[in-house]
Design a protein around this motif. Structure first.
Motif, PDB file in Angstrom:
ATOM      1  N   ILE A 148       7.647   1.663  14.739  1.00 37.36           N
ATOM      2  CA  ILE A 148       8.382   0.843  13.779  1.00 37.36           C
ATOM      3  C   ILE A 148       8.532  -0.550  14.400  1.00 37.36           C
ATOM      4  O   ILE A 148       8.962  -0.688  15.557  1.00 37.36           O
ATOM      5  N   ILE A 152      18.278   0.957   8.836  1.00 44.82           N
ATOM      6  CA  ILE A 152      16.962   1.362   9.337  1.00 44.82           C
ATOM      7  C   ILE A 152      17.030   2.697  10.097  1.00 44.82           C
ATOM      8  O   ILE A 152      16.043   3.430  10.164  1.00 44.82           O
ATOM      9  N   LEU A 160       8.912   3.381   2.382  1.00 50.66           N
ATOM     10  CA  LEU A 160       8.365   3.345   3.748  1.00 50.66           C
ATOM     11  C   LEU A 160       8.153   4.771   4.265  1.00 50.66           C
ATOM     12  O   LEU A 160       7.131   5.090   4.884  1.00 50.66           O
ATOM     13  N   CYS A 199       5.833  -4.858   5.713  1.00 45.51           N
ATOM     14  CA  CYS A 199       7.031  -4.426   4.995  1.00 45.51           C
ATOM     15  C   CYS A 199       6.877  -4.541   3.481  1.00 45.51           C
ATOM     16  O   CYS A 199       7.688  -4.011   2.730  1.00 45.51           O
ATOM     17  N   VAL A 233       8.970  -3.069   9.094  1.00 44.22           N
ATOM     18  CA  VAL A 233      10.028  -2.783   8.119  1.00 44.22           C
ATOM     19  C   VAL A 233      10.750  -4.047   7.647  1.00 44.22           C
ATOM     20  O   VAL A 233      11.584  -3.980   6.746  1.00 44.22           O
TER      21      VAL A 233
END
Ligand code: SAM
Ligand code: SF4
Length: 339
Positions: A71, A82, A54, A272, A24
């Motif tokens: 993740i 997040i 995402l 990401c 991420v």
């Protein structure tokens, strides 16, 4: 518009992908010497997939049979908001997705542990390469050991099962590995040891860091009795696990260099920026961001890109660290692909 595919993601070697590692961010608040250089140029924010993108990508994988999502990053907990993504993906647990998890350096875990547990996360991996403050500062180039240990305590208090990941480093922690294992087991954590991989320039020579884990295992066996364990969890990673009789805990060995484990590979990685890498140790990748952003039917375009990616998944990586001064196998850092 056609309905999205739910066909399993099977590659040309008959392996089915059931595990997605989703990065991420490429950013991090530490600078571990085996992972990054001190001066890193990070990606411009506009290149990153948004949290919504995402989620869209993750859900396409779930539809196609992915049962576990990790993740990762960079450091996933430095990405703003997040926990929102954890919340959204957590809602799909039990509806295809069986496990939602995280790999973190734990510096910010104290703030987030309860929310992660609330989102449905049950187990997490925490990277910890030393228990000594000075060494931590040498290895991570930052003085943050106390925050990490506090983060581990917070995770435990929130009911998260923590597994420790430790990269074995010839001169920086090889003499401390038994103590880190003993500490982990005493605190109730399994631990995996990892061989350094030649990924990206870090300003250090990996020849001076790499120590083969068969050597480490032999050293551990002079102190303890290690009993090999059967692999019980089909979603588990490439660790070969042993139970240590004297501590009662488990230690895993992740040996990409001394013992290639590609035959059982069930995973792919998405960066990401939305690139899918079918192998950590190879350069070929497929862009998911363009179909996602520019297609009139993003679900269909994403499905086609996933099919193309699986078709191109290579059989194995080809890492080696044999000589001093050797260039990395790949210029890409682990923090870019998602460790
Ligand atoms: N920042 C988080 C962390 O450190 O846990 C997640 C990302 S990090 C890239 C994921 C894992 O990759 C960590 O356990 C780290 O120790 C490991 N790692 C990073 N670079 C590596 C390398 N060159 N060789 C082996 N392991 C590496
Ligand atoms: Fe950051 Fe993780 Fe890389 Fe260390 S290993 S620099 S914590 S991304």
């Amino acid at each position: 518009m056609t309905s999205p595919s739910s066909a399993p993601l099977r590659d040309t070697f008959g392996r089915q992908v059931t595990y997605l590692r989703l990065s991420v961010t490429d950013r991090c608040d530490l600078r571990c010497t085996y992972c990054m250089a001190e001066a890193m140029t990070f990606l411009p924010r506009k290149d990153l997939l948004t949290l919504e993108e995402l989620e869209f990508v993750a859900k396409a994988f779930i539809r196609r049979g992915v049962r576990k999502i990790r993740i990762t990053g960079g450091e996933p907990l430095v990405r703003k908001d997040i926990l929102h993504l954890f919340g959204r993906l957590g809602e799909t647990l039990g509806q295809g997705l069986e496990e939602l998890t995280l790999t973190t350096n734990a510096t910010q875990l104290t703030q987030h542990a309860d929310d992660l547990a609330r989102a449905g996360v049950r187990r997490i991996n925490v990277s910890l390469d030393t228990l000594d403050r000075n060494r931590f500062q040498e290895i991570a180039r930052r003085d943050q050991l106390d925050q990490v240990l506090e983060g581990i305590r917070a995770a435990k208090a929130a009911g998260l099962k923590v597994k420790i990941n430790t990269v074995a480093l010839k001169y920086q922690n090889a003499d401390e590995l038994a103590d880190i294992i003993a500490w982990s087991h005493k605190d109730g954590h399994d631990i995996s040891l990892i061989e350094v991989m030649p990924l990206g320039e870090t300003g250090e020579d990996r020849f001076d860091q790499y120590i083969p884990l068969d050597l480490v295992q032999r050293q551990l066996e002079t102190r303890w009795t290690l009993e090999p364990e059967e692999k019980r969890d089909p979603l588990a990673g490439p660790s070969r696990y042993f139970r240590i009789q004297e501590t009662g805990g488990r230690v895993g060995f992740i040996t990409p260099l001394t013992n290639n484990f590609c035959a059982g590979c069930n995973r792919v990685r998405v960066t990401c920026t939305g690139r899918i890498y079918m192998c950590l140790g190879q350069n070929n990748h497929i862009d998911l961001r363009t179909p996602l952003r520019e297609s009139a039917d993003p679900e269909k375009a994403l499905d086609a890109a996933l099919d193309a990616a699986l078709f191109a998944k290579p059989e194995r990586h080809d890492f080696s660290i044999r000589t001093p001064g050797q260039s990395p196998a790949l210029s890409r850092h682990m923090s870019v692909t998602g460790g």
